[in-house]
Write a protein that holds these residues in place. Structure first.
Motif, mmCIF file in Angstrom:
data_model
loop_
_atom_site.group_PDB
_atom_site.id
_atom_site.type_symbol
_atom_site.label_atom_id
_atom_site.label_comp_id
_atom_site.label_asym_id
_atom_site.label_seq_id
_atom_site.Cartn_x
_atom_site.Cartn_y
_atom_site.Cartn_z
ATOM 1 N N PRO A 28 26.455 -18.196 -76.497
ATOM 2 C CA PRO A 28 25.924 -19.539 -75.650
ATOM 3 C C PRO A 28 24.464 -19.623 -76.034
ATOM 4 N N LEU A 29 23.966 -20.776 -76.159
ATOM 5 C CA LEU A 29 22.676 -21.231 -76.596
ATOM 6 C C LEU A 29 22.196 -22.138 -75.640
ATOM 7 N N ILE A 30 20.826 -21.863 -75.302
ATOM 8 C CA ILE A 30 20.042 -22.783 -74.383
ATOM 9 C C ILE A 30 19.066 -23.197 -75.567
ATOM 10 N N ASP A 31 19.303 -24.578 -75.785
ATOM 11 C CA ASP A 31 18.287 -25.113 -76.977
ATOM 12 C C ASP A 31 17.147 -26.066 -76.482
ATOM 13 N N LEU A 32 16.118 -25.219 -76.583
ATOM 14 C CA LEU A 32 15.039 -26.093 -76.180
ATOM 15 C C LEU A 32 14.098 -26.825 -77.535
ATOM 16 N N THR A 33 14.888 -26.971 -78.364
ATOM 17 C CA THR A 33 14.429 -27.586 -79.554
ATOM 18 C C THR A 33 15.190 -29.091 -79.733
ATOM 19 N N VAL A 34 15.914 -29.464 -78.948
ATOM 20 C CA VAL A 34 16.889 -30.632 -78.987
ATOM 21 C C VAL A 34 15.806 -31.711 -79.351
ATOM 22 N N SER A 35 16.129 -32.775 -80.437
ATOM 23 C CA SER A 35 15.483 -33.830 -80.472
ATOM 24 C C SER A 35 16.542 -35.052 -80.982
ATOM 25 N N ASN A 36 17.856 -34.951 -80.977
ATOM 26 C CA ASN A 36 18.641 -36.079 -81.208
ATOM 27 C C ASN A 36 19.113 -36.696 -79.913
ATOM 28 N N PRO A 37 18.583 -37.776 -79.678
ATOM 29 C CA PRO A 37 18.978 -38.641 -78.209
ATOM 30 C C PRO A 37 20.135 -38.696 -78.020
ATOM 31 N N THR A 38 21.214 -38.957 -79.175
ATOM 32 C CA THR A 38 22.447 -39.185 -78.900
ATOM 33 C C THR A 38 23.416 -38.056 -78.572
ATOM 34 N N GLU A 39 22.651 -36.622 -78.509
ATOM 35 C CA GLU A 39 23.424 -35.703 -77.935
ATOM 36 C C GLU A 39 22.589 -35.260 -76.690
ATOM 37 N N CYS A 40 22.044 -35.938 -76.122
ATOM 38 C CA CYS A 40 21.231 -35.291 -74.815
ATOM 39 C C CYS A 40 21.842 -35.880 -73.347
ATOM 40 N N GLY A 41 22.928 -36.642 -73.661
ATOM 41 C CA GLY A 41 23.617 -36.889 -72.418
ATOM 42 C C GLY A 41 22.941 -38.410 -71.903
ATOM 43 N N PHE A 42 22.373 -39.222 -72.571
ATOM 44 C CA PHE A 42 21.771 -40.487 -72.203
ATOM 45 C C PHE A 42 22.902 -41.556 -72.313
ATOM 46 N N GLN A 43 22.942 -42.519 -71.251
ATOM 47 C CA GLN A 43 23.752 -43.556 -71.209
ATOM 48 C C GLN A 43 23.494 -44.595 -71.925
ATOM 49 N N TYR A 44 24.573 -45.151 -72.966
ATOM 50 C CA TYR A 44 24.133 -46.240 -73.891
ATOM 51 C C TYR A 44 24.971 -47.323 -73.531
ATOM 52 N N ASP A 45 24.675 -48.623 -73.564
ATOM 53 C CA ASP A 45 25.309 -49.693 -73.290
ATOM 54 C C ASP A 45 26.407 -49.738 -74.547
ATOM 55 N N GLU A 46 27.552 -49.070 -74.620
ATOM 56 C CA GLU A 46 28.213 -48.915 -75.894
ATOM 57 C C GLU A 46 28.962 -50.402 -76.129
ATOM 58 N N GLU A 47 29.214 -51.115 -75.263
ATOM 59 C CA GLU A 47 29.917 -52.417 -75.587
ATOM 60 C C GLU A 47 29.001 -53.218 -76.398
ATOM 61 N N ALA A 48 27.890 -53.407 -75.653
ATOM 62 C CA ALA A 48 26.858 -54.255 -76.308
ATOM 63 C C ALA A 48 26.401 -53.964 -77.846
ATOM 64 N N ILE A 49 26.268 -52.272 -77.986
ATOM 65 C CA ILE A 49 25.772 -52.069 -79.418
ATOM 66 C C ILE A 49 26.957 -52.464 -80.240
ATOM 67 N N LEU A 50 28.384 -52.143 -79.821
ATOM 68 C CA LEU A 50 29.311 -52.482 -80.814
ATOM 69 C C LEU A 50 29.400 -53.578 -81.198
ATOM 70 N N SER A 51 29.372 -54.283 -80.178
ATOM 71 C CA SER A 51 29.609 -55.919 -80.240
ATOM 72 C C SER A 51 28.748 -56.621 -81.189
ATOM 73 N N ALA A 52 27.364 -56.139 -81.119
ATOM 74 C CA ALA A 52 26.160 -56.447 -81.827
ATOM 75 C C ALA A 52 26.599 -56.282 -83.268
ATOM 76 N N LEU A 53 27.188 -55.128 -83.660
ATOM 77 C CA LEU A 53 27.390 -54.664 -85.154
ATOM 78 C C LEU A 53 28.783 -55.415 -85.632
ATOM 79 N N ARG A 54 29.318 -56.299 -84.703
ATOM 80 C CA ARG A 54 30.525 -57.254 -85.399
ATOM 81 C C ARG A 54 30.032 -58.481 -85.453
ATOM 82 N N ASN A 55 28.758 -58.771 -85.868
ATOM 83 C CA ASN A 55 28.525 -60.278 -85.908
ATOM 84 C C ASN A 55 28.907 -60.651 -87.188
#
Ligand SMILES: Cc1ncc(COP(=O)(O)O)c(C=O)c1O
Length: 385
Positions: A28-55
């Motif tokens: 097990p690892l407690i990582d206090l160097t994390v810098s990748n925001p997509t792996e830090c449990g933040f909520q993204y508006d997935e619907e809006a992001i994916l539909s923007a990419l379908r223009n």
């Protein structure tokens, strides 16, 4: 058979090797160097992001070395919302700030020319400079209840081969912003010595106080290249979208622009779907930034709570960004401390030298780690320090 510039020593250092072994063993690892925001449990508006990419507009190829007008206008709008006037015509889109750095180095430097970089700072520049045959020369930041540039040392570091001064605003990992007086002074020095300012503002929006910090993008005293992008401002490093803004005295600005245009036209590296999506993605940044700054504030408060219960460690002043610097007793090297912490407690921190701290006695922790990991990791760190 190969170019000297690629003669890198790619052997893992002791800490990276120990970390790889730790992971491979499934510990097990407690990582206090994390810098990748997509792996830090933040909520993204997935619907809006994916539909923007379908223009459907993204199905058409409209090559433009500066990037599509629709995307550059969105970047100009981003600055307008921060109270700064930046013209869409002064913007180049790039796939990352790293790519923007390479365009700027290529525009300014002959092989062996020098670029000044702050110390301490983010360890991104070595490879970028090697690849472009640029020599890095360090100028010190000094800490005295807050960080500032040592302008005397900066002045002495300038030689006839100096082509630019990099500033990271706010700096990573010190989290300090340049103040207006410092920005002005730097601009005067660079104008007088005919060298450029290269301003990395990827963390500009992440300020702890209420104050909105000025951008270099409107600096007109010296030739200035300002860069930022979606990787930090929107927490979307995977989208590979960034920008480079040219400002400064009219004649050097026009020359830089014409040269950059040829470089950008040679690669045309931006893809169409991301450019069409950029207005939407930038529009979502507040949602991300509010979550991230909430996390940073809570982790910082936890850090202060734990630091208050002991005497050997303290933290340096932080004004923004995603990291905190902790001063630890220099009874052993910072690397030894990080290695021991990993081996005996399963916690991972960055020793100061990773960020070019000139002396021992500093470790850097990520303020975007989960609240639980952060609290446990700091406790383990303090128990070892
Ligand atoms: C100061 C700084 N500049 C640039 C980058 C890289 O940004 P990009 O993903 O746009 O290349 C980072 C990444 O951590 C950074 O800390």
């Amino acid at each position: 058979m190969f170019a000297k510039r690629t003669n890198w020593n790619l052997e893992a250092n002791r800490l990276s090797a120990a970390l790889a072994a730790h992971r491979a063993a499934g510990k097990p690892l407690i990582d206090l160097t994390v810098s990748n925001p997509t792996e830090c449990g933040f909520q993204y508006d997935e619907e809006a992001i994916l539909s923007a990419l379908r223009n459907p507009a993204g199905l058409k190829y409209e090559p433009n070395p500066r990037g599509l007008a629709v995307a550059r206008s969105a970047v100009a709008q981003y600055y307008a919302e921060r109270g700064s006037v930046v013209l869409a015509d002064d913007i180049f889109l790039t796939t990352s700030t790293s790519e923007a750095y390479s365009y700027v180095f290529r525009t300014l430097c002959n092989p062996g020319d020098e670029v000044l970089i702050p110390e301490p700072s983010y360890p991104l520049f070595e490879f970028l400079a090697d690849i472009q045959d640029v020599r890095l020369v360090r100028y010190p930041l000094v800490y005295d209840y807050g960080w500032q540039i040592d302008f005397h040392a900066l002045g002495q570091a300038i030689t006839p081969r100096t082509r630019g001064v990099i500033v990271v605003h706010p700096n990573n990992p010190t989290g300090h912003f340049m103040k207006l007086g410092e920005m002005r002074k730097l601009s005067e020095i660079c104008a007088a010595r005919e060298i450029a300012i290269i301003a990395d503002e990827v963390f500009l929006d992440f300020a702890l106080g209420d104050k909105r910090h000025a951008t270099f993008a409107t600096n007109s005293g010296a030739l200035t290249f300002t860069m930022s992008g979606l990787s930090k401002s929107c927490g979307l490093p995977q989208m590979k979208a960034a920008w480079l803004i040219v400002s400064g005295p009219a004649s050097s600005k026009a020359q830089a622009f014409a040269r950059l245009e040829v470089i950008a036209d040679t690669y045309l590296s931006m893809n169409a779907p991301i450019q069409w999506a950029l207005p939407t993605l930038l529009g979502l940044r507040q949602q991300f930034q509010m979550q991230l700054m909430g996390r940073v504030r809570e982790n910082l408060a936890e850090l202060d709570r734990q630091l208050a219960g002991q005497k050997s460690c303290s933290r340096l002043e932080v004004e923004g960004g995603w990291n905190a610097v902790i001063r630890v007793p220099a009874i052993r090297s910072d690397e030894e401390l990080a290695l021991e912490l990993l081996a005996t407690k399963g916690a991972h921190v960055h020793p100061g030298h990773f960020y070019d701290f000139p002396s021992e006695g500093y470790v850097v922790v990520s303020l975007i780690a989960s609240l639980q990991d952060f609290a446990i990791g700091v406790k383990l760190l303090l128990s070892k320090s």
